[in-house]
Design a protein around this motif. Structure first.
Motif, PDB file in Angstrom:
ATOM      1  N   ILE A 113      24.381  35.426   7.899  1.00 56.41           N
ATOM      2  CA  ILE A 113      24.363  36.586   8.796  1.00 56.41           C
ATOM      3  C   ILE A 113      25.710  37.313   8.728  1.00 56.41           C
ATOM      4  N   GLY A 114      26.799  36.541   8.774  1.00 61.14           N
ATOM      5  CA  GLY A 114      28.136  37.135   8.698  1.00 61.14           C
ATOM      6  C   GLY A 114      28.354  37.896   7.403  1.00 61.14           C
ATOM      7  N   LEU A 115      27.919  37.317   6.288  1.00 59.32           N
ATOM      8  CA  LEU A 115      28.073  37.998   4.991  1.00 59.32           C
ATOM      9  C   LEU A 115      27.286  39.304   4.981  1.00 59.32           C
ATOM     10  N   CYS A 116      26.057  39.273   5.460  1.00 59.28           N
ATOM     11  CA  CYS A 116      25.241  40.501   5.479  1.00 59.28           C
ATOM     12  C   CYS A 116      25.892  41.577   6.363  1.00 59.28           C
ATOM     13  N   LEU A 117      26.400  41.181   7.518  1.00 58.73           N
ATOM     14  CA  LEU A 117      27.049  42.142   8.413  1.00 58.73           C
ATOM     15  C   LEU A 117      28.335  42.689   7.787  1.00 58.73           C
ATOM     16  N   LEU A 118      29.123  41.816   7.171  1.00 51.23           N
ATOM     17  CA  LEU A 118      30.354  42.257   6.525  1.00 51.23           C
ATOM     18  C   LEU A 118      30.065  43.271   5.420  1.00 51.23           C
TER      19      LEU A 118
END
Length: 122
Positions: A113-118
């Motif tokens: 999720i963090g990678l997609c948001l970043l």
């Protein structure tokens, strides 16, 4: 960066949708996954205070995964879906830690999720 964000978020969305299968007992991609999710469904049923049966908890989890996955694939709803899913997973991570549940799936989902948001924000 937008092409990388799109590829990553679409892949995450497809994986979310595919991961709905073990929630409902389909041994995909392996029997170990369906065993893990059957245990998770029993645990979620207990967390609901008995309001949900394990089967209902599984269908609720599968429905959420399909909804999040679909919204991650569709760019206009992507960030909102990732934020909502992130909130659900953070809460689930805290409860899983408290109950001494396996943490690797939690960290993996939070990282994705963090990678997609970043990538979406770059």
């Amino acid at each position: 960066m937008q092409p990388y964000s799109d590829i990553t978020s679409v892949a995450f969305g497809v994986l979310c949708i595919a991961s709905a299968l073990p929630f409902v007992g389909v041994p995909f991609p392996s029997r170990a996954w369906s065993t893990y999710y059957a245990d998770k469904n029993r645990w979620m049923s207990q967390l609901s205070g008995g309001r949900l049966t394990p089967k209902q908890a599984g269908y609720a989890g599968a429905s959420l995964r399909v909804a999040v996955g679909s919204c991650c694939i569709y760019q206009p709803t992507r960030v909102a879906a990732l934020l909502v899913n992130g909130a659900v997973v953070v809460r689930g991570t805290m409860v899983a830690y408290r109950d001494k549940r396996p943490m690797r799936p939690q960290w993996t989902m939070l990282s994705a999720i963090g990678l997609c948001l970043l990538l979406e924000k770059l």
